[in-house]
Scaffold this active site. Structure first.
Site, mmCIF file in Angstrom:
data_model
loop_
_atom_site.group_PDB
_atom_site.id
_atom_site.type_symbol
_atom_site.label_atom_id
_atom_site.label_comp_id
_atom_site.label_asym_id
_atom_site.label_seq_id
_atom_site.Cartn_x
_atom_site.Cartn_y
_atom_site.Cartn_z
ATOM 1 N N GLY A 188 3.518 -6.490 -1.082
ATOM 2 C CA GLY A 188 3.717 -5.689 0.003
ATOM 3 C C GLY A 188 3.355 -6.367 1.382
ATOM 4 C CD GLU A 204 7.619 6.212 -3.716
ATOM 5 O OE1 GLU A 204 8.321 6.211 -4.673
ATOM 6 O OE2 GLU A 204 8.070 5.681 -2.731
ATOM 7 C CG ASP A 230 -1.955 -1.014 1.147
ATOM 8 O OD1 ASP A 230 -2.251 -1.730 0.007
ATOM 9 O OD2 ASP A 230 -2.549 -1.556 2.071
HETATM 10 C C1 LIG Z 1 -7.182 -10.313 18.157
HETATM 11 C C2 LIG Z 1 -6.888 -10.238 16.827
HETATM 12 C C3 LIG Z 1 -6.914 -8.683 16.196
HETATM 13 C C4 LIG Z 1 -6.821 -8.578 14.921
HETATM 14 C C5 LIG Z 1 -7.312 -7.354 14.549
HETATM 15 C C6 LIG Z 1 -7.035 -7.253 13.019
HETATM 16 C C7 LIG Z 1 -7.624 -5.881 12.302
HETATM 17 C C8 LIG Z 1 -6.722 -5.790 10.975
HETATM 18 C C9 LIG Z 1 -7.198 -4.457 10.343
HETATM 19 C C10 LIG Z 1 -6.403 -4.324 9.182
HETATM 20 C C11 LIG Z 1 -6.732 -2.871 8.531
HETATM 21 C C12 LIG Z 1 -5.701 -2.703 7.469
HETATM 22 C C13 LIG Z 1 -5.666 -1.446 7.048
HETATM 23 C C14 LIG Z 1 -4.750 -1.374 5.939
HETATM 24 C C15 LIG Z 1 -3.738 -0.612 6.332
HETATM 25 C C16 LIG Z 1 -2.456 -0.526 5.329
HETATM 26 O O1 LIG Z 1 -2.579 0.392 4.511
HETATM 27 C C17 LIG Z 1 -0.935 -0.624 6.011
HETATM 28 C C18 LIG Z 1 0.238 -0.487 5.129
HETATM 29 O O2 LIG Z 1 0.209 -1.444 4.090
HETATM 30 P P1 LIG Z 1 1.367 -1.932 3.632
HETATM 31 O O3 LIG Z 1 2.200 -1.178 2.960
HETATM 32 O O4 LIG Z 1 0.983 -2.897 2.434
HETATM 33 O O5 LIG Z 1 2.377 -2.656 4.504
HETATM 34 N N1 LIG Z 1 -0.908 -1.485 6.871
HETATM 35 C C19 LIG Z 1 -0.960 -1.408 8.064
HETATM 36 O O6 LIG Z 1 -1.191 -0.314 8.704
HETATM 37 C C20 LIG Z 1 -0.874 -2.632 8.987
HETATM 38 C C21 LIG Z 1 -2.198 -2.832 9.911
HETATM 39 C C22 LIG Z 1 -1.790 -4.103 10.761
HETATM 40 C C23 LIG Z 1 -2.799 -4.258 11.893
HETATM 41 C C24 LIG Z 1 -2.431 -5.311 12.650
HETATM 42 N N1 LIG Z 2 14.159 1.055 -3.259
HETATM 43 C C1 LIG Z 2 13.599 1.556 -2.083
HETATM 44 N N2 LIG Z 2 14.381 1.473 -0.972
HETATM 45 C C2 LIG Z 2 13.607 1.958 0.117
HETATM 46 N N3 LIG Z 2 12.335 2.210 0.358
HETATM 47 C C3 LIG Z 2 11.711 2.118 -0.874
HETATM 48 C C4 LIG Z 2 12.162 1.950 -2.141
HETATM 49 N N4 LIG Z 2 11.078 1.767 -2.945
HETATM 50 C C5 LIG Z 2 10.065 2.394 -2.239
HETATM 51 N N5 LIG Z 2 10.335 2.468 -1.042
HETATM 52 C C6 LIG Z 2 9.210 2.920 0.062
HETATM 53 O O1 LIG Z 2 9.297 1.945 0.692
HETATM 54 C C7 LIG Z 2 7.773 1.794 1.415
HETATM 55 C C8 LIG Z 2 6.648 0.845 1.885
HETATM 56 O O2 LIG Z 2 6.834 0.246 0.606
HETATM 57 P P1 LIG Z 2 5.590 -1.152 0.329
HETATM 58 O O3 LIG Z 2 5.814 -1.526 -1.223
HETATM 59 O O4 LIG Z 2 4.379 -0.567 0.686
HETATM 60 O O5 LIG Z 2 6.082 -2.205 1.491
HETATM 61 P P2 LIG Z 2 5.431 -2.624 2.811
HETATM 62 O O6 LIG Z 2 4.174 -3.013 2.107
HETATM 63 O O7 LIG Z 2 6.359 -3.789 3.275
HETATM 64 O O8 LIG Z 2 5.228 -1.664 3.532
HETATM 65 C C9 LIG Z 2 7.108 2.920 0.634
HETATM 66 O O9 LIG Z 2 6.978 4.265 1.769
HETATM 67 C C10 LIG Z 2 7.941 3.477 -0.221
HETATM 68 O O10 LIG Z 2 7.907 4.495 -0.724
#
Ligand SMILES: CCCCCCCCCCCCC/C=C/[C@@H](O)[C@H](COP(=O)(O)O)NC(=O)CCCCC
Ligand SMILES: Nc1ncnc2c1ncn2[C@@H]1O[C@H](COP(=O)(O)OP(=O)(O)O)[C@@H](O)[C@H]1O
Ligand SMILES: [Ca+2]
Length: 553
Positions: free
Chosen positions: A250, A213, A208
């Site tokens: 991701g 970005e 995400d």
């Molecule tokens: C006892 C069990 C409790 C479980 C609760 C689970 C609730 C989960 C809700 C998740 C909502 C996710 C919303 C999305 C967030 C993402 O945008 C963000 C970034 O994603 P990425 O860049 O792919 O890593 N992720 C989070 O903020 C992680 C939230 C995790 C919460 C446990």
């Molecule tokens: N080459 C890179 N090195 C470090 N960070 C990066 C690179 N390319 C993108 N990013 C940054 O990494 C962050 C997380 O990326 P994402 O693909 O969402 O992975 P994740 O889900 O593990 O958080 C984003 O904020 C993005 O801007």
């Protein structure tokens, strides 16, 4: 809708009997005039005794032309020619149709079927007709710009693209310029430099955060080219017609999950290839006439902001960092004081407590768009209505604004199961201070079928605009305080100064941290478009275990 009907005969050998649309009319009269007259006889091999006139056509054997990935001439090797009954035939010609096959849980796979023919000219005519049919589908991308974050999720982005996505793009004759990012904001900055208009779409391989970005780069570039100042929160923004594709690689991938129904790179690549289009609402976030960020999934203060902030220090753990930080944040049970004010969404038909979710071709999103078009025709679209602000002051464990359900594998129905992808509104969820036990009950309901809004300490509103100001900031001298005082003055003077919790949290904005103790948020209806179609409805939604889910037409 065009459909090619496949008849399966003779222990798996496949032939075309005819080409028909759903009404039984000839499709190829439109695709290649004159070809139809040739089709019925020579293409059916009259291998005696094997033809079954009443052969039942299974749904699986009907492929809409829009779901054909590619058509290729097939080389027939000697072994195939020399085997069995084929020996008697002079020379065989064949072509292969690669098409989308639906599997469990919204997964798409690229399947193939080869058609055999003794007449070379006829075979070529079929290939040409099918290729023309594909070319006539103007929504399919031909040239893409791809950004790969090699460090997202389990650091598999490059491998996923090379092994699962690039071969499909090649098959579908899509050319791609690939950039492997070298640092954060590489993709965003690059989108301000390249000629984006030569591409039919921008693809991000990552989570995400990576999507965020790319979206910032694209929206920012379009506004720049249109002479629009993003800092003015009241300014209408120029819509982005270049679609964004997400190849999930991701940690959470909630934007992909909530718009496709599964986190699967091959499925997402196929949605890009067929040229799907899903409009998406985007929230713009401002503070003091300064643009801060855009958000499409979760904009969360308190619980989810704190998880994100803590988890950023543990990136080395990969996706597991969220579980670790989630547990830690849950134990800390930190609450935050502040004031939320919002304008309820009037133009939208649904409510956050609806039982019905946003799905492919959602009528609620469609109606919103129609309403907006009508307003445009009457010249109302840019007029801001300044009435009907609701104000809530309190202590919150979490303030979550979601533009979509935010469904993801951790929470298959999401933070707000009935939120819509493109209805011009966001669901604002306020979780007021409660006991740890109750907060746990609330969280657990994200993982089961129970209603997570059915708690006295949880409120949910469908909104078009909202503001949040932390108590901390309200008590300080600042510009926002003056604005806040006008609106919230009566509440502030009533509030006892003794028991205030002055801690500030961070915003979790689509997985990116945002530090601002006051924000002003506006939902921009359908500002961007994705290569997706929303989650498809299967005839039996609950029967996810059925091996061939049927689409509800
Ligand atoms: C006892 C069990 C409790 C479980 C609760 C689970 C609730 C989960 C809700 C998740 C909502 C996710 C919303 C999305 C967030 C993402 O945008 C963000 C970034 O994603 P990425 O860049 O792919 O890593 N992720 C989070 O903020 C992680 C939230 C995790 C919460 C446990
Ligand atoms: N080459 C890179 N090195 C470090 N960070 C990066 C690179 N390319 C993108 N990013 C940054 O990494 C962050 C997380 O990326 P994402 O693909 O969402 O992975 P994740 O889900 O593990 O958080 C984003 O904020 C993005 O801007
Ligand atoms: Ca929405």
């Amino acid at each position: 809708m065009f459909e090619v009907l496949f008849y399966i005969l003779n222990k798996g050998m496949k032939f075309i009997e005819s080409a028909l649309n759903r009404d039984g009319e000839a499709v190829f009269t439109r695709a290649a005039r004159g070809l139809m007259s040739l089709i019925p006889t020579p293409l059916v091999f009259q291998v005696s005794g094997l033809w079954k006139p009443n052969h039942v056509l299974c749904r699986e054997n009907v492929v809409p032309a829009s779901e054909i990935v590619a058509v290729e001439e097939t080389e027939i090797d000697k072994k195939q020619c020399d085997s069995g009954k084929w020996q008697k035939m002079s020379k065989l010609h064949a072509f292969t149709v690669h098409y989308i096959k639906r599997a469990r849980n919204h997964r798409w796979r690229c399947s193939e079927i080869t058609f055999w023919c003794i007449d070379e000219q006829l075979c070529n005519q079929w290939i040409q007709a099918l290729k023309e049919l594909l070319d006539s589908q103007k929504s399919r991308p031909k040239q893409l710009l791809v950004y790969i974050n090699p460090y997202g999720g389990k650091r598999q982005g490059k491998r996923i693209y090379e092994q699962k996505v690039a071969p499909l793009f090649n098959l579908a004759s899509i050319s791609a310029d690939v950039v492997i990012t070298e640092h954060a904001n590489h993709a965003k900055d690059n989108l301000f430099e390249v000629n984006i208009y030569k591409y039919d779409g921008i693809v991000c391989v990552g989570g995400d955060g990576m999507f965020s970005e790319v979206m910032h780069g694209l929206i920012g570039r379009i506004q720049k080219d249109s002479g629009i100042d993003q800092n003015n929160p009241k300014t209408p923004l120029a819509q982005c017609s270049i679609r964004i594709g997400i190849i999930p690689a991701g940690s959470t991938d909630c934007i992909c999950y909530a718009t496709v129904g599964i986190i699967d790179p091959e499925t997402s690549a196929l949605h890009i290839i067929v040229g799907d289009c899903q409009p998406l609402d985007v929230s713009s976030i401002h503070h003091n006439n300064t643009f801060l960020k855009y958000s499409v999934s979760l904009l969360g203060y308190g619980f989810y902001g704190d998880i994100l902030k803590d988890s950023e220090k543990k990136r080395w753990m990969g996706p597991m960092r969220y579980d670790f930080s989630g547990f830690k944040t849950f134990l800390s049970h930190q609450y935050y004081e502040g004031t939320v004010s919002f304008q309820p969404a009037k133009g939208t038909v649904g409510s956050p407590r609806d039982k019905e979710s946003c799905r492919t071709g959602c009528h609620i999103c469609r109606q919103t768009k129609q309403l907006e078009e009508q307003q445009k025709n009457y010249g109302f679209e840019h007029k801001e209505v300044e009435d009907e602000w609701k104000v809530i002051k309190g202590k919150f464990l979490a303030i979550n604004a979601v533009n979509m359900s935010c469904a993801c594998p951790r929470s298959p129905k999401g933070l707000s199961p009935a939120a819509h992808l493109a209805d011009g509104s966001a669901d604002l969820i306020l979780v007021r201070k409660c006991s740890r036990f109750n907060f746990l009950r609330y969280l657990v309901r994200h993982t089961n079928q129970d209603d997570q809004f059915d708690f006295p300490f949880v409120d949910v509103y469908r909104v078009k605009r909202f503001q949040f100001t932390s108590k901390h900031l309200e008590d300080n001298e600042s510009d926002i305080k003056d604005v806040g005082k006008k609106r919230f003055g009566q509440f502030c003077s009533d509030h006892p100064a003794c028991c205030c919790n002055l801690a500030n949290s961070t915003w979790n904005c689509d997985g990116e941290t945002l530090d601002s103790s006051a924000v002003e948020v506006r939902v921009r209806c359908q500002l961007v478009k994705l290569f997706a179609r929303g989650i498809e409805i299967y005839k039996d939604e609950a029967a996810y275990n059925s091996s061939s889910n049927e689409l509800l037409s």
